[in-house]
Design an enzyme around this catalytic site. Structure first.
Site, mmCIF file in Angstrom:
data_model
loop_
_atom_site.group_PDB
_atom_site.id
_atom_site.type_symbol
_atom_site.label_atom_id
_atom_site.label_comp_id
_atom_site.label_asym_id
_atom_site.label_seq_id
_atom_site.Cartn_x
_atom_site.Cartn_y
_atom_site.Cartn_z
ATOM 1 N N GLY A 199 10.739 7.301 95.425
ATOM 2 C CA GLY A 199 11.435 7.647 94.202
ATOM 3 C C GLY A 199 10.575 7.534 92.962
ATOM 4 O O GLY A 199 11.028 7.880 91.865
ATOM 5 N N ASP A 233 1.476 4.983 102.125
ATOM 6 C CA ASP A 233 0.314 4.778 101.247
ATOM 7 C C ASP A 233 0.359 3.353 100.691
ATOM 8 O O ASP A 233 -0.081 3.100 99.569
ATOM 9 C CB ASP A 233 0.303 5.802 100.117
ATOM 10 C CG ASP A 233 -1.044 5.907 99.403
ATOM 11 O OD1 ASP A 233 -2.035 5.353 99.925
ATOM 12 O OD2 ASP A 233 -1.100 6.505 98.318
#
Length: 382
Positions: free
Chosen positions: A248, A272
């Site tokens: 988000g 990541d």
């Protein structure tokens, strides 16, 4: 060892099955059946759902550990920390750094794997860099950027006993297309990242064998209706996978849903994640850069996002909530699609007869209750 799993629901590749039993035979999935043989061993997860193990193909660190620490302990720490989060397979991921640091980091991964990982299992090393360009450098150090060098890459492969399975580069660098052709011939996944390439340059890279775009929308030239750029190439070329960080913050939820609809099975959810994942707000490092994490968001001193602190299971929950798509479909974007991007979907990523029996037990809130790797229970929340 052969046993049967009993549960309320099973997230299969193309549907959710209700009730029944799933066979596990010597670490691999067997048949899905309505009844079991007399005296069969049954593991009872009544009230829960069985889903395939998650596969994070882009993770730098978590829980205070980072692959660039260059130690076996860091690799083990990551492996053990992500298992309770439902991740059964991962790619230890490097950053752009000096050759000495990269040598140390990839050697540590090789040694950790040889010694045996206690949690999630490594499926090979992902080199993120150092063949990037500066404009979209993100948290990569441009002081080490250079043109692709296949001889240098072969040296790293020899150092790791051919453990590198994926490398990211900028396709506009000199010699990039020849490099992509060479590594694809070796079976390595060529990925595009931290690049200001044009749409045509990306298409030429895909023609040469590139098959993945790293953290879509981040670290790349954006979409313009007359200059589609890297994002345009990623969204419109059906030959290539695209990674997405569904926290988000990196990508707006509505844009994430659009990407999921556009890419379909070629979308891979990743984290990541960096060392601040699972840790409190504070000061950290990503490679050589100091990073401040506030409200769970990691940024460099210049304000750039520095990886994420996302749990892959939360990425699944987010995209499921944003998209309204069935859970089995969204779940496979974090299990089957990552495996398919590496041509490993014949062995991993979904509950299919003959595949490795990595599975996760979840409740009605998609909270993880237990995790098994190759049929062996490795984590239970009780």
């Amino acid at each position: 060892m052969t046993y049967f799993i009993k549960a309320d629901h099973f997230l299969l590749e193309n549907e959710k099955k209700t009730n029944g039993y799933l066979q596990v035979d010597n670490g691999k999935f067997g048949s899905f059946v309505d009844a079991v043989p007399e005296n069969a061993a049954v593991v009872d997860w009544t009230g829960y759902t069985i889903a395939p193990g998650l596969f994070d193909t882009h993770i730098h660190g978590v829980n205070g550990h980072d692959i660039m620490d260059g130690t076996v302990e860091a690799v083990q720490g990551i492996s053990e920390s992500i298992l309770p989060l439902g991740v059964t397979r991962f790619l230890p991921t490097t950053l752009t750094s000096s050759k000495e640091d990269l040598d140390r980091a990839i050697s540590a991964v090789k040694n950790a794997v040889q010694q045996g990982l206690a949690g999630a299992q490594s499926e090979g090393i992902f080199l993120e860099g150092p063949y990037f360009t500066e404009k979209h450098k993100g948290a990569q150090n441009p002081g080490y950027f250079r043109d692709p060098d296949y001889t240098e890459f072969q040296g790293w492969q020899q150092l790791t006993d051919d453990s590198i399975v994926k490398i990211a580069l900028a396709p506009e660098r000199e010699g990039a297309l020849e490099f992509i052709r060479s590594i694809r011939a070796d079976g390595i996944l060529a990925s595009l990242a931290h690049t200001d390439a044009s749409f045509d340059q990306c298409r030429h890279a895909i023609d040469a064998g590139a098959r993945n775009f790293v953290h879509l929308f981040n670290g790349m030239s954006g979409l313009h209706h007359r200059k589609p750029g890297v994002v345009g190439a990623a969204l419109t070329d059906g030959r290539a996978f695209a990674e997405l960080i569904c926290d988000g913050h990196h990508v707006h939820p509505d844009v994430a849903v659009h990407a999921a609809r556009t890419k379909g099975e070629k979308l891979s959810l990743i984290t990541d994640c960096m060392r601040a994942g699972l840790m409190p707000d504070g000061d950290y490092h990503l490679g050589e850069f100091p990073v401040v994490m506030k409200d769970g968001i990691a940024r460099t001193e210049t304000g750039s996002l520095a990886g994420s602190t996302l749990k892959l299971i939360d990425g699944v929950k987010n995209l499921y909530a944003w998209s309204g798509k069935p859970l089995y479909e969204i779940w496979h974007r974090a299990s089957l699609s990552p495996a398919a991007s590496l041509d490993r979907d014949d062995e991993l990523g979904s509950i299919v007869d003959g595949k490795i029996a990595d599975y996760v037990v979840i409740d009605e809130n998609i909270s993880i209750q237990a995790v098994a790797v190759a049929g062996e229970l490795k984590y239970s929340n009780d």
